[in-house]
Design a protein around this motif. Structure first.
Motif, PDB file in Angstrom:
ATOM      1  N   TYR A 324      34.075 -55.526   2.100  1.00  0.00           N
ATOM      2  CA  TYR A 324      32.770 -55.482   1.454  1.00  0.00           C
ATOM      3  C   TYR A 324      32.414 -56.848   0.850  1.00  0.00           C
ATOM      4  O   TYR A 324      31.259 -57.271   0.881  1.00  0.00           O
ATOM      5  CB  TYR A 324      32.747 -54.416   0.359  1.00  0.00           C
ATOM      6  CG  TYR A 324      32.798 -52.990   0.879  1.00  0.00           C
ATOM      7  CD1 TYR A 324      32.742 -52.707   2.239  1.00  0.00           C
ATOM      8  CD2 TYR A 324      32.891 -51.912   0.006  1.00  0.00           C
ATOM      9  CE1 TYR A 324      32.787 -51.414   2.718  1.00  0.00           C
ATOM     10  CE2 TYR A 324      32.934 -50.599   0.472  1.00  0.00           C
ATOM     11  CZ  TYR A 324      32.884 -50.357   1.826  1.00  0.00           C
ATOM     12  OH  TYR A 324      32.928 -49.074   2.299  1.00  0.00           O
ATOM     13  N   LEU A 325      33.411 -57.512   0.283  1.00  0.00           N
ATOM     14  CA  LEU A 325      33.182 -58.866  -0.226  1.00  0.00           C
ATOM     15  C   LEU A 325      32.724 -59.781   0.900  1.00  0.00           C
ATOM     16  O   LEU A 325      31.797 -60.587   0.730  1.00  0.00           O
ATOM     17  CB  LEU A 325      34.461 -59.404  -0.873  1.00  0.00           C
ATOM     18  CG  LEU A 325      34.436 -60.867  -1.329  1.00  0.00           C
ATOM     19  CD1 LEU A 325      33.350 -61.092  -2.374  1.00  0.00           C
ATOM     20  CD2 LEU A 325      35.795 -61.285  -1.864  1.00  0.00           C
ATOM     21  N   TYR A 348      17.834 -58.328   1.216  1.00  0.00           N
ATOM     22  CA  TYR A 348      18.973 -57.756   1.941  1.00  0.00           C
ATOM     23  C   TYR A 348      20.250 -57.865   1.111  1.00  0.00           C
ATOM     24  O   TYR A 348      21.044 -56.921   1.054  1.00  0.00           O
ATOM     25  CB  TYR A 348      19.154 -58.470   3.287  1.00  0.00           C
ATOM     26  CG  TYR A 348      20.340 -57.965   4.072  1.00  0.00           C
ATOM     27  CD1 TYR A 348      20.235 -56.822   4.853  1.00  0.00           C
ATOM     28  CD2 TYR A 348      21.562 -58.629   4.031  1.00  0.00           C
ATOM     29  CE1 TYR A 348      21.333 -56.347   5.568  1.00  0.00           C
ATOM     30  CE2 TYR A 348      22.659 -58.166   4.743  1.00  0.00           C
ATOM     31  CZ  TYR A 348      22.531 -57.028   5.511  1.00  0.00           C
ATOM     32  OH  TYR A 348      23.618 -56.553   6.211  1.00  0.00           O
ATOM     33  N   LEU A 349      20.459 -59.001   0.459  1.00  0.00           N
ATOM     34  CA  LEU A 349      21.644 -59.182  -0.376  1.00  0.00           C
ATOM     35  C   LEU A 349      21.636 -58.197  -1.545  1.00  0.00           C
ATOM     36  O   LEU A 349      22.671 -57.583  -1.853  1.00  0.00           O
ATOM     37  CB  LEU A 349      21.701 -60.619  -0.888  1.00  0.00           C
ATOM     38  CG  LEU A 349      22.834 -60.965  -1.853  1.00  0.00           C
ATOM     39  CD1 LEU A 349      24.190 -60.761  -1.214  1.00  0.00           C
ATOM     40  CD2 LEU A 349      22.692 -62.405  -2.351  1.00  0.00           C
ATOM     41  N   ALA A 354      23.855 -52.986  -3.690  1.00  0.00           N
ATOM     42  CA  ALA A 354      23.734 -51.611  -4.180  1.00  0.00           C
ATOM     43  C   ALA A 354      24.357 -50.621  -3.206  1.00  0.00           C
ATOM     44  O   ALA A 354      25.057 -49.679  -3.615  1.00  0.00           O
ATOM     45  CB  ALA A 354      22.259 -51.277  -4.420  1.00  0.00           C
ATOM     46  N   LEU A 355      24.126 -50.828  -1.911  1.00  0.00           N
ATOM     47  CA  LEU A 355      24.687 -49.931  -0.898  1.00  0.00           C
ATOM     48  C   LEU A 355      26.207 -49.941  -0.927  1.00  0.00           C
ATOM     49  O   LEU A 355      26.857 -48.883  -0.887  1.00  0.00           O
ATOM     50  CB  LEU A 355      24.183 -50.352   0.488  1.00  0.00           C
ATOM     51  CG  LEU A 355      24.782 -49.595   1.679  1.00  0.00           C
ATOM     52  CD1 LEU A 355      24.262 -48.171   1.714  1.00  0.00           C
ATOM     53  CD2 LEU A 355      24.467 -50.302   2.996  1.00  0.00           C
ATOM     54  N   LEU A 356      26.805 -51.129  -1.009  1.00  0.00           N
ATOM     55  CA  LEU A 356      28.259 -51.226  -0.954  1.00  0.00           C
ATOM     56  C   LEU A 356      28.909 -50.706  -2.231  1.00  0.00           C
ATOM     57  O   LEU A 356      29.998 -50.133  -2.177  1.00  0.00           O
ATOM     58  CB  LEU A 356      28.679 -52.674  -0.683  1.00  0.00           C
ATOM     59  CG  LEU A 356      28.321 -53.194   0.709  1.00  0.00           C
ATOM     60  CD1 LEU A 356      28.783 -54.644   0.875  1.00  0.00           C
ATOM     61  CD2 LEU A 356      28.922 -52.325   1.811  1.00  0.00           C
ATOM     62  N   ARG A 362      32.155 -43.806  -3.040  1.00  0.00           N
ATOM     63  CA  ARG A 362      32.485 -42.698  -2.125  1.00  0.00           C
ATOM     64  C   ARG A 362      33.865 -42.916  -1.510  1.00  0.00           C
ATOM     65  O   ARG A 362      34.654 -41.976  -1.372  1.00  0.00           O
ATOM     66  CB  ARG A 362      31.433 -42.594  -1.022  1.00  0.00           C
ATOM     67  CG  ARG A 362      30.028 -42.334  -1.514  1.00  0.00           C
ATOM     68  CD  ARG A 362      29.034 -42.307  -0.361  1.00  0.00           C
ATOM     69  NE  ARG A 362      29.098 -41.065   0.389  1.00  0.00           N
ATOM     70  CZ  ARG A 362      28.566 -40.895   1.595  1.00  0.00           C
ATOM     71  NH1 ARG A 362      27.967 -41.902   2.200  1.00  0.00           N
ATOM     72  NH2 ARG A 362      28.657 -39.741   2.210  1.00  0.00           N
ATOM     73  N   ASP A 363      34.162 -44.153  -1.145  1.00  0.00           N
ATOM     74  CA  ASP A 363      35.483 -44.461  -0.594  1.00  0.00           C
ATOM     75  C   ASP A 363      36.585 -44.126  -1.591  1.00  0.00           C
ATOM     76  O   ASP A 363      37.634 -43.577  -1.217  1.00  0.00           O
ATOM     77  CB  ASP A 363      35.575 -45.956  -0.233  1.00  0.00           C
ATOM     78  CG  ASP A 363      34.726 -46.318   0.977  1.00  0.00           C
ATOM     79  OD1 ASP A 363      34.308 -45.407   1.708  1.00  0.00           O
ATOM     80  OD2 ASP A 363      34.482 -47.512   1.178  1.00  0.00           O
TER      81      ASP A 363
END
Length: 391
Positions: A324-325, A348-349, A354-356, A362-363
């Motif tokens: 993710y990083l 996008y960044l 926020a998405l990650l 969740r992960d």
């Protein structure tokens, strides 16, 4: 309708109210970005320059072009594959088979587009059709999601996803009820995950580059970088297409509006935002800065783990989700060619951060269920989630 026994899972995205809000907010955000990218101020947080009427959104030609695009990608999906891979084991102990031919579809699409442009296809006119094309994609996503919801009503319990069967129709429509909806061997979720949206994103970027060359004589260095970085990303994703079979999208999430809209509309029309911005707001970029940006984009090459062992060495000994990083570093490199005078190209960044963070949460829940006490020990030894010493 009551959810099947054993299918209950914690509600996400704020439950039914959050799902209902996202059904409206996601398309509205996409259209907002399309409108402000071509406006003079290009303000991410300001109102759009105008609200388009139906005549600006609805175009039979755009709908026909969009359906032709989906049909082409479906035909390429059905071509003989270089490999057929098995997915993860399902509830009934079976495994589905998936064709690994996404990169082949990318190459064949490139050849067809090349032949078309050499025969006079006006690729540079595509940017002027982005609004009606995005409207057609959104309309398609809603209708397709309704079909998926109805199909799931007659699916066996073993075929349902753990999260999209709350009994609330709005929430289940958004999240998706069936895990792997198929007609015969055509897997809808797997097809949409990497094909029409990702390859469409590359074609939109290319069309923006072509139009910039027509307007200014040649594409800018910034436009070349954005096209090159994102083509490399898409090509890598399709070359390693088999890796998607282990992702949460395939193994856990149902196929509903969230993924259908994301794959078919959000990806091609939002991820091309940097190239859209550069067409209407050209940015000077010298070779020294371009070289630095290329180095930043190269930092994204952090390996990922596919085994069942919890790694505590290398990158996984520093943060729990180094992949993710890497995604965030890559997103920064995509935005930097657009300069720093506008916030818009950095959407996008911001969105991906926020998405990650949400996906990482969740992960964490799934890893805790899977590994138990071992996960607690891993978190103690590796306290940072994504960014070392920050988060």
């Amino acid at each position: 309708m009551a959810p099947p026994q054993g299918s209950r899972a914690p509600l996400e995205f704020g439950g039914p109210l959050g799902a209902a809000a996202l059904l409206l907010l996601l398309p509205a955000t996409m259209f907002h970005l399309l409108l402000v990218a071509r406006s003079g101020p290009a303000r991410l947080l300001g109102p759009p320059p105008y609200l388009p009427g139906l005549e600006a959104l609805w175009s039979p030609q755009a709908l026909l072009l969009w359906l032709t695009w989906l049909g082409l990608q479906a035909a390429l999906y059905l071509l003989p594959a270089r490999k057929v891979a098995e997915g993860q084991e399902l509830k009934d102990k079976s495994r589905l088979c998936y064709p690994i031919n996404g990169f082949q579809a990318l190459v064949l699409t490139a050849l067809l587009v090349g032949l078309g442009t050499s025969a006079g296809l006006p690729l540079g006119a595509l940017p002027e059709m982005l609004l009606p094309l995005a409207f057609s994609a959104t309309l398609t996503a809603f209708i397709f999601s309704l079909f998926l919801y109805m199909k799931a009503l007659v699916a066996p319990v073993s075929a349902l996803a753990p999260g999209g069967n709350s009994g609330n129709p709005i929430y289940d429509f958004f999240l998706g009820r069936e895990l792997n909806p198929r007609i015969y061997f055509f897997d809808f979720k797997y097809f949409c995950e990497l094909r029409p949206g990702l390859i469409g994103w590359v074609i939109i970027n290319l069309a923006l580059l072509v139009q910039e060359a027509e307007l200014r004589g040649s594409p800018s260095l910034a436009m070349w970088l954005v096209n090159g970085f994102q083509l490399l990303y898409v090509g890598d994703a399709l070359w390693h297409e088999e890796a998607v079979l282990t992702t949460m999208d395939i193994t856990h999430d149902g196929f509903g509006f969230m993924l259908a809209f994301g794959d078919l509309a959000w990806v091609p029309f939002t991820y091309s935002l940097q190239a859209q911005f550069l067409l209407y707001h050209p940015q000077p970029l010298g070779l020294p800065m371009a070289s630095i940006i290329c180095l930043i984009n190269g930092l994204e090459t952090i390996s990922t783990a596919t085994g069942r062992q919890l790694l505590v060495s290398g990158w996984w000994g520093i943060v729990r989700h180094p992949n993710y990083l890497g995604d965030l570093i890559m997103a920064l490199a995509w935005s930097l060619p657009c300069g720093v005078s506008h916030l818009l190209p950095y959407f996008y960044l911001l969105y991906f951060t926020a998405l990650l963070v949400h996906r990482e949460a969740r992960d964490e829940r799934q890893c805790l269920q899977k590994y138990g006490l071992a996960w607690h020990e891993y978190c103690r030894r590796v306290p940072y989630r994504i960014v070392p010493y920050v988060y």
